[in-house]
Design a protein around this motif. Structure first.
Motif, mmCIF file in Angstrom:
data_model
loop_
_atom_site.group_PDB
_atom_site.id
_atom_site.type_symbol
_atom_site.label_atom_id
_atom_site.label_comp_id
_atom_site.label_asym_id
_atom_site.label_seq_id
_atom_site.Cartn_x
_atom_site.Cartn_y
_atom_site.Cartn_z
ATOM 1 N N ILE A 60 42.427 47.279 47.716
ATOM 2 C CA ILE A 60 42.025 46.345 48.741
ATOM 3 C C ILE A 60 42.282 47.033 50.117
ATOM 4 N N ASN A 61 40.910 46.986 50.872
ATOM 5 C CA ASN A 61 40.951 47.550 52.240
ATOM 6 C C ASN A 61 41.478 46.442 53.024
ATOM 7 N N THR A 62 42.299 46.520 53.951
ATOM 8 C CA THR A 62 43.201 45.569 54.695
ATOM 9 C C THR A 62 42.546 45.422 56.099
ATOM 10 N N ASN A 63 41.690 46.337 56.614
ATOM 11 C CA ASN A 63 41.287 46.422 57.785
ATOM 12 C C ASN A 63 42.124 46.205 58.715
ATOM 13 N N GLY A 64 43.372 46.824 58.636
ATOM 14 C CA GLY A 64 44.434 47.036 59.750
ATOM 15 C C GLY A 64 45.195 45.460 59.811
ATOM 16 N N LYS A 65 46.277 45.556 60.768
ATOM 17 C CA LYS A 65 47.042 44.400 60.627
ATOM 18 C C LYS A 65 46.364 43.248 60.591
ATOM 19 N N SER A 66 46.821 42.184 59.421
ATOM 20 C CA SER A 66 46.185 41.174 59.147
ATOM 21 C C SER A 66 46.661 40.448 57.766
ATOM 22 N N LEU A 67 46.726 39.133 57.862
ATOM 23 C CA LEU A 67 46.987 38.587 56.460
ATOM 24 C C LEU A 67 45.751 38.095 55.787
ATOM 25 N N ARG A 68 45.441 38.519 54.650
ATOM 26 C CA ARG A 68 44.159 38.448 53.898
ATOM 27 C C ARG A 68 44.377 37.605 52.643
ATOM 28 N N ASN A 69 43.592 36.647 52.556
ATOM 29 C CA ASN A 69 43.646 35.779 51.347
ATOM 30 C C ASN A 69 43.171 36.101 50.079
ATOM 31 N N ILE A 70 43.867 36.452 48.922
ATOM 32 C CA ILE A 70 43.419 37.124 47.872
ATOM 33 C C ILE A 70 43.492 36.040 46.714
ATOM 34 N N THR A 71 43.526 34.921 46.872
ATOM 35 C CA THR A 71 43.660 33.761 45.856
ATOM 36 C C THR A 71 42.421 33.787 44.874
ATOM 37 N N SER A 72 41.094 34.192 45.402
ATOM 38 C CA SER A 72 40.143 33.814 44.333
ATOM 39 C C SER A 72 40.012 35.301 43.688
ATOM 40 N N GLU A 73 40.422 36.351 44.132
ATOM 41 C CA GLU A 73 40.387 37.564 43.367
ATOM 42 C C GLU A 73 41.278 37.408 42.252
ATOM 43 N N ILE A 74 42.434 36.739 42.469
ATOM 44 C CA ILE A 74 43.488 36.955 41.616
ATOM 45 C C ILE A 74 43.041 35.864 40.598
ATOM 46 N N ALA A 75 42.556 34.675 41.031
ATOM 47 C CA ALA A 75 42.188 33.570 39.944
ATOM 48 C C ALA A 75 40.858 34.231 38.928
ATOM 49 N N ALA A 76 40.209 34.916 39.482
ATOM 50 C CA ALA A 76 38.911 35.522 38.644
ATOM 51 C C ALA A 76 39.578 36.404 37.757
ATOM 52 N N ILE A 77 40.730 37.285 38.034
ATOM 53 C CA ILE A 77 41.315 38.166 37.025
ATOM 54 C C ILE A 77 42.110 37.438 35.821
ATOM 55 N N VAL A 78 42.687 36.322 36.252
ATOM 56 C CA VAL A 78 43.250 35.320 35.494
ATOM 57 C C VAL A 78 42.436 34.579 34.439
ATOM 58 N N ALA A 79 41.054 34.346 35.042
ATOM 59 C CA ALA A 79 40.233 33.801 34.123
ATOM 60 C C ALA A 79 39.795 35.013 33.031
ATOM 61 N N ASP A 80 39.489 36.036 33.597
ATOM 62 C CA ASP A 80 39.102 37.161 32.518
ATOM 63 C C ASP A 80 40.183 37.660 31.474
ATOM 64 N N SER A 81 41.286 37.258 31.700
ATOM 65 C CA SER A 81 42.551 37.700 30.772
ATOM 66 C C SER A 81 42.316 36.513 29.661
ATOM 67 N N LYS A 82 41.776 35.422 29.879
ATOM 68 C CA LYS A 82 41.698 34.379 28.781
ATOM 69 C C LYS A 82 43.107 33.953 28.302
ATOM 70 N N VAL A 83 44.247 34.020 29.158
ATOM 71 C CA VAL A 83 45.538 33.721 28.808
ATOM 72 C C VAL A 83 45.550 32.177 29.165
ATOM 73 N N ASP A 84 46.050 31.392 28.345
ATOM 74 C CA ASP A 84 46.112 29.928 28.334
ATOM 75 C C ASP A 84 47.505 29.467 29.035
ATOM 76 N N THR A 85 48.806 30.005 28.451
ATOM 77 C CA THR A 85 49.924 29.699 29.021
ATOM 78 C C THR A 85 50.735 30.938 29.222
ATOM 79 N N GLY A 86 50.924 31.271 30.521
ATOM 80 C CA GLY A 86 51.556 32.730 30.754
ATOM 81 C C GLY A 86 52.360 32.733 32.324
ATOM 82 N N LEU A 87 52.168 34.038 32.642
ATOM 83 C CA LEU A 87 52.717 34.297 33.542
ATOM 84 C C LEU A 87 51.925 35.335 34.413
ATOM 85 N N CYS A 88 51.464 35.467 35.622
ATOM 86 C CA CYS A 88 50.927 36.239 36.462
ATOM 87 C C CYS A 88 51.804 37.109 37.615
#
Lengths: 137, 137, 137
Positions: free
Chosen positions: A10-38
């Protein structure tokens, strides 16, 4: 039984708070895990992870202001060779989190309505940060 | 499917930041887990865990100085019966971490190049601290 | 192989540190997991989780006093529409933890003798808080 890992750069572009929720949600969907831990693990000591409000951008401004006040870059530190923003970045990382963990239910992160996942870049300059996502069921 | 647990007793020799990365890496190797998650849990409320820079010892000095300033032992606390360093130790534990979590990939912790795992003893005196290592795949 | 999840709704009765150890221990017993990991995840950004001393109530008073001093409600914040206690609650959450993790051994949480699990409500008013308990072996 799944044990799924992925590396995100992830390129942070310097001091910042970057929301990565949608990237993580997409990876969780790819994993096909139904009940688990990320589990998210950041491979750095001058950037960190937090889970915080995803609605009002003023919250992020206030968080940055608080950190600037409580861990000032203008203070005197022994560790100085990497610049005045490096030691404060280490301290800010210790006060926040190197890993975050969100259960998965029915294939989705159980985040609350107002929760977003953020990478907090504490250095002034642009950095590529490596985030390991580990998903298990 | 592995679910491996080990208890480590660590003598902290009083207030200090002690690098325990090699001990943990050895336990991960013993577990034979290839892809999984390593969880460290400290069974105490006046010592804590952090993941921080493993190169320049000045970073550890600055971290200790910061904590001494932000959570002073000279302040007045209600909880005082166990000595002036006990309540500050509790607060410093809350501001850092009781557990840390590092994914395992190809049999190794995915720590970044500059990341080390530390036990942070916040009490003045020598203590034996119990650390539970839980490894799963 | 178990992958057990439960949702707990907890009435915090306003600003307070509430010990939830016995509720969590009961859920761990229900899960019948012998060796595993218990993850707690709070679905909020203005309340948090900590593991702290379960003996002297003065410790909780000192923790609350420390937070009141280091993250004052009287300071000026950009994010103010939800009241003067909301932005401090977000910052206090970032400085503590949204998730906690305790290994399970022989069917029991491996908490140390003096460790209790607490929900820390940072808002003035009564809130129902949702806590996800994830147990795996």
């Amino acid at each position: 039984m799944t044990n799924y890992q992925k590396l995100l750069r992830i390129n942070t572009n310097g001091k910042s708070l970057r929301n990565i929720t949608s990237e993580i949600a997409a990876i969780v969907a790819d994993s096909k895990v139904d009940t688990g831990l990320c589990t998210l693990f950041l491979r750095h000591t001058s950037a960190s992870l937090i889970i915080q409000e995803n609605a009002d951008p003023d919250v992020l401004k206030d968080l940055a202001d608080f950190m600037a006040k409580i861990v000032p870059e203008s203070a005197s530190y022994f560790h100085y060779t990497e610049g005045p923003d490096d030691m404060p970045a280490h301290i800010r990382t210790v006060l926040t989190h190197t890993s975050e963990h969100i259960p998965i239910n029915r294939g989705q992160l159980v985040l609350g309505t107002w929760q977003g996942i953020y990478i907090w870049e504490h250095r002034q300059q642009n950095h590529y940060r490596e985030l390991v996502i580990h998903i298990s069921d």
